[in-house]
Scaffold this motif. Sequence first.
Motif, PDB file in Angstrom:
ATOM      1  N   ALA A  11      47.044  95.214  -5.400  1.00  0.00           N
ATOM      2  CA  ALA A  11      48.063  94.628  -4.538  1.00  0.00           C
ATOM      3  C   ALA A  11      49.441  94.728  -5.178  1.00  0.00           C
ATOM      4  CB  ALA A  11      47.716  93.162  -4.248  1.00  0.00           C
ATOM      5  N   PHE A  12      49.516  94.526  -6.486  1.00  0.00           N
ATOM      6  CA  PHE A  12      50.784  94.625  -7.221  1.00  0.00           C
ATOM      7  C   PHE A  12      51.386  96.021  -7.086  1.00  0.00           C
ATOM      8  CE2 PHE A  12      52.663  96.024 -11.303  1.00  0.00           C
ATOM      9  CZ  PHE A  12      53.829  95.266 -11.280  1.00  0.00           C
ATOM     10  N   GLY A  13      50.576  97.050  -7.347  1.00  0.00           N
ATOM     11  CA  GLY A  13      51.076  98.413  -7.276  1.00  0.00           C
ATOM     12  C   GLY A  13      51.466  98.832  -5.878  1.00  0.00           C
ATOM     13  N   ALA A  14      50.645  98.461  -4.891  1.00  0.00           N
ATOM     14  CA  ALA A  14      50.922  98.859  -3.509  1.00  0.00           C
ATOM     15  C   ALA A  14      52.192  98.209  -2.980  1.00  0.00           C
ATOM     16  CB  ALA A  14      49.726  98.498  -2.624  1.00  0.00           C
ATOM     17  N   PHE A  15      52.399  96.935  -3.285  1.00  0.00           N
ATOM     18  CA  PHE A  15      53.564  96.234  -2.749  1.00  0.00           C
ATOM     19  C   PHE A  15      54.836  96.665  -3.469  1.00  0.00           C
ATOM     20  CE2 PHE A  15      55.714  92.580  -0.796  1.00  0.00           C
ATOM     21  CZ  PHE A  15      55.089  92.577   0.430  1.00  0.00           C
ATOM     22  N   ALA A  16      54.732  96.914  -4.778  1.00  0.00           N
ATOM     23  CA  ALA A  16      55.903  97.404  -5.510  1.00  0.00           C
ATOM     24  C   ALA A  16      56.348  98.757  -4.951  1.00  0.00           C
ATOM     25  CB  ALA A  16      55.571  97.529  -6.995  1.00  0.00           C
ATOM     26  N   PHE A  17      55.386  99.620  -4.621  1.00  0.00           N
ATOM     27  CA  PHE A  17      55.726 100.924  -4.031  1.00  0.00           C
ATOM     28  C   PHE A  17      56.397 100.757  -2.667  1.00  0.00           C
ATOM     29  CE2 PHE A  17      54.273 103.946  -0.792  1.00  0.00           C
ATOM     30  CZ  PHE A  17      54.958 105.085  -1.208  1.00  0.00           C
ATOM     31  N   THR A  18      55.841  99.872  -1.829  1.00  0.00           N
ATOM     32  CA  THR A  18      56.387  99.694  -0.478  1.00  0.00           C
ATOM     33  C   THR A  18      57.839  99.247  -0.520  1.00  0.00           C
ATOM     34  OG1 THR A  18      54.202  99.146   0.414  1.00  0.00           O
ATOM     35  CG2 THR A  18      56.113  98.434   1.682  1.00  0.00           C
ATOM     36  N   ILE A  19      58.136  98.232  -1.329  1.00  0.00           N
ATOM     37  CA  ILE A  19      59.506  97.724  -1.412  1.00  0.00           C
ATOM     38  C   ILE A  19      60.407  98.747  -2.101  1.00  0.00           C
ATOM     39  CG2 ILE A  19      60.974  95.861  -2.259  1.00  0.00           C
ATOM     40  CD1 ILE A  19      59.094  95.012  -0.053  1.00  0.00           C
ATOM     41  N   GLY A  20      59.892  99.400  -3.158  1.00  0.00           N
ATOM     42  CA  GLY A  20      60.699 100.376  -3.877  1.00  0.00           C
ATOM     43  C   GLY A  20      61.044 101.589  -3.031  1.00  0.00           C
ATOM     44  N   ARG A  21      60.087 102.064  -2.229  1.00  0.00           N
ATOM     45  CA  ARG A  21      60.320 103.266  -1.430  1.00  0.00           C
ATOM     46  C   ARG A  21      61.199 102.973  -0.208  1.00  0.00           C
ATOM     47  NH1 ARG A  21      57.581 107.946   0.182  1.00  0.00           N
ATOM     48  NH2 ARG A  21      57.272 108.281  -2.049  1.00  0.00           N
ATOM     49  N   TYR A  22      60.905 101.907   0.514  1.00  0.00           N
ATOM     50  CA  TYR A  22      61.576 101.675   1.797  1.00  0.00           C
ATOM     51  C   TYR A  22      62.674 100.616   1.718  1.00  0.00           C
ATOM     52  CZ  TYR A  22      57.536 104.320   3.339  1.00  0.00           C
ATOM     53  OH  TYR A  22      56.584 105.288   3.473  1.00  0.00           O
ATOM     54  N   ILE A  32      40.686  81.291   8.659  1.00  0.00           N
ATOM     55  CA  ILE A  32      41.729  81.953   7.882  1.00  0.00           C
ATOM     56  C   ILE A  32      41.727  81.435   6.442  1.00  0.00           C
ATOM     57  CG2 ILE A  32      44.247  82.169   7.618  1.00  0.00           C
ATOM     58  CD1 ILE A  32      44.426  82.249  10.672  1.00  0.00           C
ATOM     59  N   ARG A  33      41.547  80.138   6.285  1.00  0.00           N
ATOM     60  CA  ARG A  33      41.491  79.575   4.930  1.00  0.00           C
ATOM     61  C   ARG A  33      40.279  80.106   4.172  1.00  0.00           C
ATOM     62  NH1 ARG A  33      40.623  73.237   4.433  1.00  0.00           N
ATOM     63  NH2 ARG A  33      38.577  73.928   5.186  1.00  0.00           N
ATOM     64  N   TYR A  34      39.156  80.234   4.853  1.00  0.00           N
ATOM     65  CA  TYR A  34      37.930  80.738   4.228  1.00  0.00           C
ATOM     66  C   TYR A  34      38.097  82.183   3.766  1.00  0.00           C
ATOM     67  CZ  TYR A  34      32.973  82.180   3.963  1.00  0.00           C
ATOM     68  OH  TYR A  34      31.758  82.671   3.550  1.00  0.00           O
ATOM     69  N   LEU A  35      38.900  82.952   4.497  1.00  0.00           N
ATOM     70  CA  LEU A  35      39.095  84.369   4.180  1.00  0.00           C
ATOM     71  C   LEU A  35      40.445  84.633   3.498  1.00  0.00           C
ATOM     72  CD1 LEU A  35      37.804  85.886   7.553  1.00  0.00           C
ATOM     73  CD2 LEU A  35      36.557  85.749   5.386  1.00  0.00           C
ATOM     74  N   LYS A  36      41.022  83.627   2.885  1.00  0.00           N
ATOM     75  CA  LYS A  36      42.379  83.764   2.349  1.00  0.00           C
ATOM     76  C   LYS A  36      42.485  84.839   1.270  1.00  0.00           C
ATOM     77  CE  LYS A  36      41.815  79.800  -0.816  1.00  0.00           C
ATOM     78  NZ  LYS A  36      40.468  79.408  -0.356  1.00  0.00           N
ATOM     79  N   GLU A  37      41.460  84.979   0.433  1.00  0.00           N
ATOM     80  CA  GLU A  37      41.521  86.000  -0.613  1.00  0.00           C
ATOM     81  C   GLU A  37      41.560  87.401   0.003  1.00  0.00           C
ATOM     82  OE1 GLU A  37      38.131  85.254  -3.002  1.00  0.00           O
ATOM     83  OE2 GLU A  37      38.979  83.484  -3.980  1.00  0.00           O
ATOM     84  N   GLU A  38      40.705  87.619   0.982  1.00  0.00           N
ATOM     85  CA  GLU A  38      40.654  88.926   1.636  1.00  0.00           C
ATOM     86  C   GLU A  38      41.946  89.197   2.408  1.00  0.00           C
ATOM     87  OE1 GLU A  38      36.829  87.773   0.350  1.00  0.00           O
ATOM     88  OE2 GLU A  38      38.185  86.690   1.675  1.00  0.00           O
ATOM     89  N   LEU A  39      42.508  88.195   3.049  1.00  0.00           N
ATOM     90  CA  LEU A  39      43.732  88.377   3.825  1.00  0.00           C
ATOM     91  C   LEU A  39      44.911  88.747   2.925  1.00  0.00           C
ATOM     92  CD1 LEU A  39      43.353  85.448   6.381  1.00  0.00           C
ATOM     93  CD2 LEU A  39      43.393  87.893   6.915  1.00  0.00           C
ATOM     94  N   LEU A  40      44.992  88.115   1.767  1.00  0.00           N
ATOM     95  CA  LEU A  40      46.063  88.461   0.833  1.00  0.00           C
ATOM     96  C   LEU A  40      45.879  89.877   0.300  1.00  0.00           C
ATOM     97  CD1 LEU A  40      46.458  85.113  -1.132  1.00  0.00           C
ATOM     98  CD2 LEU A  40      48.159  86.182   0.349  1.00  0.00           C
ATOM     99  N   LEU A  41      44.636  90.265   0.104  1.00  0.00           N
ATOM    100  CA  LEU A  41      44.367  91.638  -0.337  1.00  0.00           C
ATOM    101  C   LEU A  41      44.781  92.640   0.736  1.00  0.00           C
ATOM    102  CD1 LEU A  41      43.143  93.652  -2.311  1.00  0.00           C
ATOM    103  CD2 LEU A  41      40.902  93.179  -1.302  1.00  0.00           C
ATOM    104  N   VAL A  42      44.465  92.344   1.985  1.00  0.00           N
ATOM    105  CA  VAL A  42      44.864  93.211   3.100  1.00  0.00           C
ATOM    106  C   VAL A  42      46.381  93.283   3.199  1.00  0.00           C
ATOM    107  CG1 VAL A  42      44.845  93.443   5.616  1.00  0.00           C
ATOM    108  CG2 VAL A  42      42.742  92.833   4.409  1.00  0.00           C
ATOM    109  N   LEU A  43      47.038  92.143   3.017  1.00  0.00           N
ATOM    110  CA  LEU A  43      48.502  92.099   3.068  1.00  0.00           C
ATOM    111  C   LEU A  43      49.112  92.949   1.952  1.00  0.00           C
ATOM    112  CD1 LEU A  43      51.105  90.826   4.281  1.00  0.00           C
ATOM    113  CD2 LEU A  43      50.833  88.979   2.626  1.00  0.00           C
ATOM    114  N   GLY A  44      48.540  92.848   0.766  1.00  0.00           N
ATOM    115  CA  GLY A  44      49.096  93.570  -0.374  1.00  0.00           C
ATOM    116  C   GLY A  44      48.893  95.065  -0.306  1.00  0.00           C
ATOM    117  N   THR A  45      47.753  95.498   0.245  1.00  0.00           N
ATOM    118  CA  THR A  45      47.437  96.928   0.282  1.00  0.00           C
ATOM    119  C   THR A  45      47.744  97.591   1.618  1.00  0.00           C
ATOM    120  OG1 THR A  45      45.151  96.480   0.955  1.00  0.00           O
ATOM    121  CG2 THR A  45      45.597  96.612  -1.409  1.00  0.00           C
TER     122      THR A  45
END
Length: 465
Positions: A234-245, A287-300
């Motif tokens: 998630a760190f690498g994917a989000f850094a790329f998104t903000i850095g590129r666009y 949504i609370r039960y799946l919060k880890e997966e949702l943050l992963l989806v958001l990051g990638t």
Amino acid sequence: MARRPITTDTPRERAPGVVKAAPGVALTATPGPPTKKPLWTQLYFQVLVAISLGALIGHFWPTFGESLKPLGDSFIRLVKMIIAPVIFLTVATGIAHLRDLGRLGKVVGKAFAYFLTVSTLALIIGLVVANVARPGAGMNVDVATLDPAAVGAYVTKAHDASIVGFLMNIIPETVVGAFAGGEILQVLFFAILFGISLAIIGDRAQPVMTVLDSVSEAFFKLVAILMRAAPIGAFGAFAFTIGRYGIESVINLAALVATFYLTSALFVVVVLGLIARASGFSIFKLIRYLKEELLLVLGTSSSEAALPSLMQKLERAGCDKPVVGLVVPTGYSFNLDGTNIYMTLAALFIAQACGVELSLGDQLLLLAVAMLSSKGAAGVTGAGFITLAATLTVVPSVPVAGMALILGIDRFMSECRAVTNFIGNAVATIVVAKWEKGLDRDALDRALAGGPSPVAVGSTESDDD
């Protein structure tokens, strides 16, 4: 206060980390209060911190942020590596244990009825919101000034994605090829046929079933191991998104981005919320039960990154293994609520920005084409943009070159699409399981309440997730 015993008179599939009691043996929660792990050890917190750090690095050091793209790509490849075997093992063993092939047909039929209804509703909502909010009005873009080459590659891919080609692609040329290519629908197709074969063989297939069950348990343990690397991805994917666009690309087209995010949020809360309430559970607790997966989806920006973990958690929440194995992978191609909202909303935004007024007939044609082209879009980054191109090439009233307007911000909308698609498929699975009487209500309530998993009385084993 006395604990209410939960009895199981019929055996059911055991989710990983849960002890299966013998028929008639009382189950109860682990004695004493559950131990609360420190916040910094929680995966969802680690992913949230990783996304925040990635955004900061991408903004202040964009070149360095772009160079971190391999971190995100590597994690997604790790997950894709196990998706095919996880789907095969879950579906094949689930159908084989089911034995009732008539029920298999009912599950598939009900799932597709749900997919068609809800995804069509998402398309209509996107169309209505675009007409009311009109996010592209007043931009007065001259189509002649747009560079069609910027979206040329997407248009080429869209032309190649015909309905007949999509249906033919469901059948793999070889069994090994389906797994090697990582094609979800091809693996699902073979898994269904193989599971039916095992069910027909009956008791003679038990040795094969024993092996497959053991391998399945090993793969789900592997899922838990790989998820530990989620913060890095998630760190690498989000850094790329903000850095590129850059944040600036979002600000320039803030009206469209804000409209899309707000519409998607309302769809989840209102539409999926009402469906969840009618089925006896809360969308917010899910949504609370799946919060880890949702943050992963958001990051990638990819709902596919959390597919194995979603299947595992839905089984733990009381959904029958065959239902999970059939509905989740199929939903990743046929139940893309976020992509559907995006398609009609973005299409009308382009028309409005270019000064093209679409008649009611044009909009109905757009809706009809989108209903077909949206089916089969994979849950991976960029699939929604290609699907939009496929739709616009069939609707001549909207200039395809206008897609260049949203090319820079599509990555940011991809994240919202993926999250909405993910939640939609989770809701669909629980609903279909309930329709099929394959939902353990007590297990669902415990999972959504955040309580401990049930264990056999006298046992010290508990859920370690």
